[in-house]
Design an enzyme around this catalytic site. Structure first.
Site, short mmCIF file in Angstrom:
data_model
loop_
_atom_site.label_atom_id
_atom_site.label_comp_id
_atom_site.label_asym_id
_atom_site.label_seq_id
_atom_site.Cartn_x
_atom_site.Cartn_y
_atom_site.Cartn_z
N GLU A 150 19.61 16.55 -2.85
CA GLU A 150 19.33 15.40 -3.71
C GLU A 150 19.11 14.15 -2.89
OE1 GLU A 150 22.84 16.09 -6.03
OE2 GLU A 150 24.02 14.79 -4.72
N PRO A 151 18.01 14.12 -2.14
CA PRO A 151 17.75 12.95 -1.31
C PRO A 151 17.16 11.78 -2.08
CG PRO A 151 16.05 14.61 -0.99
CD PRO A 151 17.01 15.18 -1.98
N GLY A 152 17.56 10.59 -1.70
CA GLY A 152 16.95 9.38 -2.23
C GLY A 152 16.21 8.69 -1.11
N CYS A 168 20.98 -20.19 -2.00
CA CYS A 168 21.97 -21.15 -1.54
C CYS A 168 23.27 -20.45 -1.19
CB CYS A 168 22.16 -22.24 -2.59
SG CYS A 168 20.67 -23.23 -2.69
N GLU A 169 23.18 -19.73 -0.14
CA GLU A 169 24.23 -18.89 0.42
C GLU A 169 23.56 -18.34 1.68
OE1 GLU A 169 26.72 -15.21 -1.41
OE2 GLU A 169 26.28 -16.90 -2.70
N GLY A 199 21.95 12.42 2.29
CA GLY A 199 22.46 11.67 3.44
C GLY A 199 21.54 11.77 4.63
N ARG A 227 20.22 -5.47 1.31
CA ARG A 227 20.77 -4.51 2.28
C ARG A 227 21.16 -5.13 3.63
NH1 ARG A 227 18.16 -0.54 4.11
NH2 ARG A 227 19.77 1.03 3.91
N TYR A 229 24.98 -4.32 4.02
CA TYR A 229 25.24 -3.18 4.90
C TYR A 229 24.89 -3.45 6.36
CZ TYR A 229 24.70 -0.49 0.50
OH TYR A 229 24.80 0.01 -0.75
N TYR A 255 16.85 1.52 -2.28
CA TYR A 255 17.97 0.58 -2.46
C TYR A 255 17.56 -0.87 -2.23
CZ TYR A 255 20.21 5.07 -2.18
OH TYR A 255 20.53 6.39 -2.39
C1 PLP Z 1 23.26 8.14 -3.69
C2 PLP Z 1 23.36 9.58 -3.87
C3 PLP Z 1 22.39 10.42 -3.31
C4 PLP Z 1 21.25 9.94 -2.45
O1 PLP Z 1 21.66 9.53 -1.18
P1 PLP Z 1 20.57 9.11 -0.07
O2 PLP Z 1 21.36 8.71 1.10
O3 PLP Z 1 19.77 7.99 -0.63
O4 PLP Z 1 19.71 10.29 0.18
C5 PLP Z 1 22.52 11.76 -3.57
N1 PLP Z 1 23.53 12.25 -4.33
C6 PLP Z 1 24.47 11.47 -4.88
C7 PLP Z 1 25.53 12.06 -5.71
C8 PLP Z 1 24.42 10.11 -4.66
O5 PLP Z 1 25.37 9.33 -5.19
#
Ligand code: PLP
Length: 412
Positions: free
Chosen positions: A268-270, A337-338, A227, A307, A311, A365
């Protein structure tokens, strides 16, 4: 991508305009140097010997990107059995992969057991079924600490009425299930959703997790999820990773000494790892002046980058074909077309038809949420590593579009 004396350039001085000529448009470009920089920031901020960063691959799931994070020493965070398989294909060992599904069937979880990955369970019903099927298999439990970490309602997942996790008020029920089946709980987890603005709120969630954790005696790790917010424009607020790192590290060390064991600290960052590493390049097809607005219509839409529409997220947009001269106000729209508006009333250097626009923060994302809506092809993806460009996914073709359709001759 950054701006210097030569205009907009990529790592190693590569020219993004030349890449659109080489690979076509629209095009996703990812820079490993930026991913590595973000990864290094985390490992410096959380300076513990037992730190494990698991890259959340739903953000960007190309195998080349997964392999890159593996080469840095990361593990992998997955939310579906298909992501687990991608991780194995990329070379992660099963114990480097954590699988955190939500509302999936016990059959899918059984598949994950067969593949031998770490499993994170987020509801009591599955925990009970899991305990009776696989009492020997160690698991992690996802706790909902009921905090509102910031961000918008679609990406905030740790609050009280969220569908994610087991309420920390239900910890006694977890213990009952664990005891009845002689299960081993190896990890405690929380993930509060994207966009942590207030570190104090995160730390409150962490305190709740520590309280829950001290009652489980077989732990190997505590996973604080992710997050971490990244900036989308100049002066944007972002999670202060360095400050968070200092505070969590001190508190975690203290917890471990009370607990009597050096646990692993996991994240667990994305988004944090890949958002800023990605740039999306599109071509302007039409400049359209209406009575109130000047639209720049581009060769892409919500099918490639949803996004902003889903969002209300902000992606900085620049005209990389023209970096000097006067600016005008444009509304940047797609060709679907939207209504698919990428940005309203943006100030860009004057746009001519055929110019290439770049969208910032297109690593996380973006491609993974793309579709074939309007029967359009998904774009190609290019990775920039050590100043070289590598095609890591080709643009789709008509064959790809119909490859799963089954022809029936009843109407011929
Ligand atoms: C999506 C997700 C993440 C990654 O979240 P980010 O905001 O992209 O860092 C980590 N853990 C879990 C379980 C998720 O579903």
């Amino acid at each position: 991508m950054h701006f210097d004396n030569n205009g907009y350039v990529l790592e190693g001085g590569l020219d993004p305009l030349l890449l659109t000529e080489k690979y076509g448009c629209p095009l996703y470009i990812y820079e490993t140097a930026i991913m590595k920089n973000q990864y290094d920031r985390l490992t410096k901020a959380f300076a513990l010997p037992n730190l494990k960063i698991n890259y959340a691959c739903k953000a960007l799931n190309n195998l080349a990107v997964l392999k890159f994070f593996k080469s840095l020493g990361a593990g992998l965070d997955t939310v579906s059995i298909q992501e687990v398989r991608l991780g194995l294909m990329a070379g992660f060992t099963p114990n480097e992969i954590i699988y955190t599904p939500n509302c999936v069937s016990i059959e899918e979880i059984t598949n994950a057991v067969e593949l031998g990955v770490r499993i994170n369970i987020d509801n009591l019903s599955i925990l009970e079924q899991f305990g009776s099927l696989f009492p020997q298999y160690p698991v992690c439990v996802r706790i909902n600490p009921h905090i509102m970490a910031g961000g918008n309602s679609k990406i905030s997942v740790g609050h009280i009425d969220s569908k994610f996790g087991i309420s920390f008020h239900q910890t006694p029920l977890i213990h009952r299930i664990v005891k009845a089946n002689s299960m081993k709980i190896e990890g405690i987890h929380m993930h509060t959703g994207s966009d942590i603005l207030d570190i104090e709120v995160f730390l409150q969630g962490a305190e709740i997790l520590f309280q829950v954790a001290e009652e489980f005696k077989d732990l190997e790790y505590i996973d604080f999820g992710s997050g971490f917010k990244v900036p989308y424009k100049e002066d944007d607020i972002q999670t202060d990773i360095e400050e968070l790192g200092e505070k969590i590290t001190a508190r975690f060390t203290q917890f471990c000494s009370n607990y009597g064991k050096n646990l692993t600290l996991m994240f667990e960052p994305g988004k944090f790892l890949v958002s800023q590493a990605g740039t999306f390049l599109v071509k302007v097809n039409v400049v359209k002046q209406t009575t109130s607005t000047v639209f720049a219509g581009v060769d892409s839409g919500l099918n490639h980058l949803i996004r902003p529409m889903l969002y209300d997220s902000y992606h900085k947009i620049v005209n990389i074909s023209k970096t000097e001269g006067r600016s005008r106000i444009y509304t940047i729209v797609g060709y679907i077309c939207e209504t698919d508006t990428f940005g309203v009333n943006r100030k860009l250097t004057e746009i001519n038809e055929g110019d290439i626009l770049a969208f910032y923060n297109a690593g996380a994302y973006c491609y993974t949420m793309s579709s074939n809506y309007n029967s359009r092809f998904r774009p190609a993806e290019v990775l920039i590593h050590d100043g070289q460009d590598y095609l890591i996914r080709r643009r789709e073709t008509m064959e790809d579009l119909i490859s799963n359709q089954v022809a029936v001759d009843i109407f011929d």
